[in-house]
Design a protein around this motif. Structure first.
Motif, PDB file in Angstrom:
ATOM      1  N   GLY A  29     -21.040 -10.943  26.975  1.00 49.01           N
ATOM      2  CA  GLY A  29     -19.721 -11.358  26.490  1.00 49.01           C
ATOM      3  C   GLY A  29     -19.433 -12.809  26.836  1.00 49.01           C
ATOM      4  O   GLY A  29     -20.244 -13.710  26.589  1.00 49.01           O
ATOM      5  N   SER A  30     -18.272 -13.037  27.459  1.00 50.28           N
ATOM      6  CA  SER A  30     -17.908 -14.402  27.827  1.00 50.28           C
ATOM      7  C   SER A  30     -18.938 -14.994  28.778  1.00 50.28           C
ATOM      8  O   SER A  30     -19.233 -16.191  28.724  1.00 50.28           O
ATOM      9  N   SER A  57     -21.748 -13.328  36.093  1.00 53.16           N
ATOM     10  CA  SER A  57     -20.911 -12.137  35.939  1.00 53.16           C
ATOM     11  C   SER A  57     -19.656 -12.270  36.791  1.00 53.16           C
ATOM     12  O   SER A  57     -19.735 -12.648  37.957  1.00 53.16           O
ATOM     13  N   SER A 111     -17.457  -9.564  37.278  1.00 49.96           N
ATOM     14  CA  SER A 111     -17.317  -8.320  38.044  1.00 49.96           C
ATOM     15  C   SER A 111     -18.494  -8.067  38.972  1.00 49.96           C
ATOM     16  O   SER A 111     -18.345  -7.436  40.010  1.00 49.96           O
ATOM     17  N   SER A 162     -11.394 -12.603  30.167  1.00 50.88           N
ATOM     18  CA  SER A 162     -11.757 -13.498  31.263  1.00 50.88           C
ATOM     19  C   SER A 162     -11.296 -14.921  30.939  1.00 50.88           C
ATOM     20  O   SER A 162     -11.561 -15.439  29.855  1.00 50.88           O
ATOM     21  N   ILE A 197     -14.405 -14.909  21.047  1.00 52.81           N
ATOM     22  CA  ILE A 197     -14.233 -13.689  21.857  1.00 52.81           C
ATOM     23  C   ILE A 197     -12.771 -13.560  22.294  1.00 52.81           C
ATOM     24  O   ILE A 197     -12.157 -12.503  22.173  1.00 52.81           O
ATOM     25  N   LYS A 198     -12.191 -14.674  22.773  1.00 49.00           N
ATOM     26  CA  LYS A 198     -10.799 -14.625  23.259  1.00 49.00           C
ATOM     27  C   LYS A 198      -9.857 -14.202  22.136  1.00 49.00           C
ATOM     28  O   LYS A 198      -8.992 -13.369  22.312  1.00 49.00           O
ATOM     29  N   GLU A 221     -10.368 -10.386  21.103  1.00 44.79           N
ATOM     30  CA  GLU A 221      -9.916  -9.326  21.996  1.00 44.79           C
ATOM     31  C   GLU A 221      -8.400  -9.315  22.202  1.00 44.79           C
ATOM     32  O   GLU A 221      -7.831  -8.265  22.461  1.00 44.79           O
ATOM     33  N   LYS A 256     -12.415  -3.886  31.633  1.00 47.31           N
ATOM     34  CA  LYS A 256     -12.783  -5.109  32.341  1.00 47.31           C
ATOM     35  C   LYS A 256     -14.211  -5.071  32.862  1.00 47.31           C
ATOM     36  O   LYS A 256     -14.931  -6.056  32.813  1.00 47.31           O
ATOM     37  N   VAL A 305     -17.799  -3.455  32.660  1.00 42.74           N
ATOM     38  CA  VAL A 305     -18.578  -2.655  31.694  1.00 42.74           C
ATOM     39  C   VAL A 305     -19.812  -2.089  32.401  1.00 42.74           C
ATOM     40  O   VAL A 305     -20.883  -2.687  32.394  1.00 42.74           O
TER      41      VAL A 305
HETATM   42  C1  AGP Z   1     -14.294 -11.530  28.277  1.00 45.07           C
HETATM   43  O1  AGP Z   1     -13.026 -11.918  27.960  1.00 45.07           O
HETATM   44  C2  AGP Z   1     -14.638 -10.158  28.234  1.00 45.07           C
HETATM   45  N1  AGP Z   1     -13.655  -9.217  28.252  1.00 45.07           N
HETATM   46  C3  AGP Z   1     -16.072  -9.742  28.410  1.00 45.07           C
HETATM   47  O2  AGP Z   1     -16.784 -10.316  27.370  1.00 45.07           O
HETATM   48  C4  AGP Z   1     -16.761 -10.056  29.757  1.00 45.07           C
HETATM   49  O3  AGP Z   1     -16.939 -11.431  29.886  1.00 45.07           O
HETATM   50  C5  AGP Z   1     -18.106  -9.310  29.817  1.00 45.07           C
HETATM   51  O4  AGP Z   1     -17.879  -7.945  29.734  1.00 45.07           O
HETATM   52  C6  AGP Z   1     -18.911  -9.636  31.040  1.00 45.07           C
HETATM   53  O5  AGP Z   1     -18.290  -9.190  32.203  1.00 45.07           O
HETATM   54  P1  AGP Z   1     -18.743  -9.692  33.624  1.00 45.07           P
HETATM   55  O6  AGP Z   1     -18.498 -11.146  33.690  1.00 45.07           O
HETATM   56  O7  AGP Z   1     -17.905  -8.911  34.572  1.00 45.07           O
HETATM   57  O8  AGP Z   1     -20.215  -9.386  33.752  1.00 45.07           O
END
Ligand code: AGP
Length: 590
Positions: free
Chosen positions: A294-295, A340, A342, A393, A471-472, A475, A585, A587
């Motif tokens: 993603g981001s 990442s 998370s 994010s 992406i922003k 979503e 948030k 994944v």
């Molecule tokens: C971004 O706005 C997202 N909601 C999503 O793309 C996110 O960046 C992606 O799931 C990766 O997550 P992470 O940075 O926690 O690995």
């Protein structure tokens, strides 16, 4: 995805769990459920669809209890229905559990159980776990039944289990996070620390392949492979309850956008020795990869540009979910740089596991430094963004850009210059993070709010920013937003432009400016409306979102008006910017 909270202690378990789940809602908000065990050992459960955020104690209709488990769901197997919401009972209603993750072989396990007479009430993989425990329980104590069940499961998950009549809570981890929080006479188990940070910052991290049994509000840890005792170290974490609050802001997203001046400045606070060491490794590596989702994948793409431009190194950026197709190119001389927020993203973890098998060193650019990825990585650069709770994010992305930039400067051998430039940019962000600028962005949002499509163009370092912008906008506004490298336009996408099609053009003050302005003119000539973002006003701009001139680092500031635009569009459309539909948030499933 999915948030788990369990509690055992002298206080009202319903309140502790409900409160904790509200903090974990960012992990999933399709449905929720809580099960508690009464003083006499009877299990009671309440479940519902929708978000737990607005649920009150009175809505629970559960009697007070000293222990219980709760769950907020992001649906994987089975639709969003009360029947599919966790906790799930086993068939005899004696075992109740919550799961975060996926049981990949649940079909085969279910068939076996059905042959033995088990009847299923939901479409979930989780009910299969509950019934497998019930089956093992016929011959084994609960702890052993849970251990054997976990060994039967394929996929990444974490579970928390209670049994009628017992006094234990048992949790096990194999791929999804679980943290045990301890305070005098009480124990919490949760997918993330904010769920209990108001009560304790003393934690044990459960590793993959481990389980915890909580009895008399004391945790004991065991290995899943053979059931033997394992020692875990108690850790005091430096997270403050107020960091995870939104304060006076209407939403976490806008709070986190506004924090970027500080977070960008903090991101440059990196260990210089480690920067130099990793820079040297990058210099000597061959066949390296930048990996994220993603981001974070767009940040990796930016890394590809900044390492090329600033550090004169070629590193491939690959989305983590696609990485397996390139893993054949890994050698012990390769490096993997993962990004990442998370630190729990399943596809990234899988890519790291592949890399580790090939003896590849892994470098993490991470926000959560106690996450699974942080513990797998050989070197961690913390981005210091603080808790990010909005699903979209924002502050983590700009902090990741900053760390990536600093690393590229380290490869060039000029950390001081990298820091100087980034600190300067952090200061200039002020121009964009103020109410007057916000009002202007709102006007543009009003102009765009009824659009079905919006396109974003960039060149060079602004190609990944265009991707991040799409992406922003997707979503938060649910508008179809798509990004292109501006030079690609006349190879196809230009056919999409008709009268009044909105096109956002990201510009800087660099060698790409002349070319992207020509591309903007080509769009305008076909009826497109140009919203220019950049330090200078060009004639072709129908609307202009001014950003400070930060030279080659235009990506650091160009993303801010987009974040504000997405937020304002979300508000105008009546969406909750903190909880975009269908998303979560963290994944933790592939
Ligand atoms: C971004 O706005 C997202 N909601 C999503 O793309 C996110 O960046 C992606 O799931 C990766 O997550 P992470 O940075 O926690 O690995």
């Amino acid at each position: 995805m999915c948030g788990i909270v369990a509690y055992q202690g002298p206080h009202d378990a319903r309140q502790r769990i409900l409160e904790g789940l509200k903090y974990l809602e960012y992990r999933g908000y399709d449905s929720w459920g809580i099960a508690v065990r009464s003083e006499t050992g009877v299990l009671n459960r309440v479940r519902n669809t929708g978000e737990i955020g607005s649920v009150s104690m009175a809505d629970l209709k559960l009697s007070q209890a000293r222990d219980g488990i709760g769950h907020t769901r992001w649906a994987t197997h089975g639709g969003v229905t009360v029947k599919n919401a966790h906790p799930h009972f086993s068939m005899n209603k004696k075992v109740v559990l919550v799961q975060n993750g996926i049981v990949e072989n649940y079909g085969a396990l279910k068939k076996n159980l059905e042959k033995k007479g088990y009847v299923f009430l939901s479409e979930t993989d989780t009910e299969v776990i509950a019934n497998t425990i019930e089956e093992y329980r016929k011959k084994h104590p609960l702890k052993e039944a849970v251990r054997r069940t976990m060994k039967d499961l394929e996929g990444r998950n974490a579970i928390v289990v209670m049994e009628q009549g017992s006094q234990e809570i048992i949790a096990a981890r194999n791929g999804s996070p679980l943290i045990v929080g301890v305070a005098p006479h009480e124990v919490f188990i949760a997918s993330d620390i904010p769920a209990f940070i108001a009560y304790t910052n003393t934690v044990y991290y459960l590793d993959d392949g481990q389980m915890v049994c909580v009895k008399d509000a004391r945790p004991e840890f065991f290995s899943l492979s053979n059931g033997s005792h394992v020692a875990r170290r108690k850790i005091t974490v430096d997270i403050k309850a107020k960091d995870a609050e939104k304060g006076d802001y209407a939403h976490y997203m806008i709070k986190e956008i506004m924090e970027q001046k500080e977070t960008t400045r903090r991101a440059v606070e990196q260990d210089e020795q480690q920067l130099k060491k990793v820079a040297d490794m990058i210099d000597h590596a061959y066949g390296s990869f930048l990996v994220g989702c993603g981001s974070a994948a767009a940040v990796c793409k930016l890394g590809e540009y900044v390492f090329a431009k600033i550090g004169n190194r070629h590193i491939n950026a690959v989305e983590a979910s696609e990485f397996k197709h390139f893993s054949g190119f890994l050698t012990p001389r390769s490096l993997m740089i993962v990004v990442s927020q998370s630190g729990e993203t399943a596809d990234v973890i899988e890519a790291i596991e592949t890399a580790k098998k090939k003896k590849v060193k892994v470098i993490g650019i991470l926000n959560n430094t106690s996450s699974t990825i942080a513990r797998l990585a050989d070197y961690v650069f913390p981005i210091h963004a603080g808790p990010e709770r909005a699903v979209a994010s924002t502050k983590a992305v700009t902090a990741q850009y900053a760390v990536m930039t600093l690393l590229a400067y380290a490869v060039r051998g000029d950390i001081a210059e990298g820091k100087r430039l980034l600190v300067e940019v952090a200061g200039q962000m002020n121009d964009l993070l103020n109410p007057r600028y916000g009002q202007y962005v709102k006007k543009i949002a009003k102009m765009l709010v009824r659009q079905e499509h919006v396109y974003i163009l960039g060149r060079g370092v602004n190609v990944p920013i265009a991707k991040e912008s799409s992406i922003k906008l997707q979503e938060i506004s649910y508008i179809h937003a798509e990004s292109f490298a501006a030079g690609e336009l006349k190879h196809g996408p230009l056919a999409l432009i008709t009268k009044k099609t909105p096109v956002i053009v990201l510009t800087g003050n660099d060698g790409d400016t002349i070319d992207i302005i020509s591309n903007a003119k080509e769009v305008q000539a076909r009826g497109g409306v140009i919203i220019g973002i950049g330090p200078h006003k060009h004639e072709v701009f129908d609307y202009w979102l001014h950003v400070p001139d930060v030279g080659e680092l235009s990506y650091m500031v160009n993303v801010l008006p987009i974040q504000l635009l997405a937020y304002n569009l979300g508000i105008l459309k009546g969406n909750n910017p903190d909880k975009p539909r269908n998303l979560a948030k963290s994944v933790t499933v592939k």
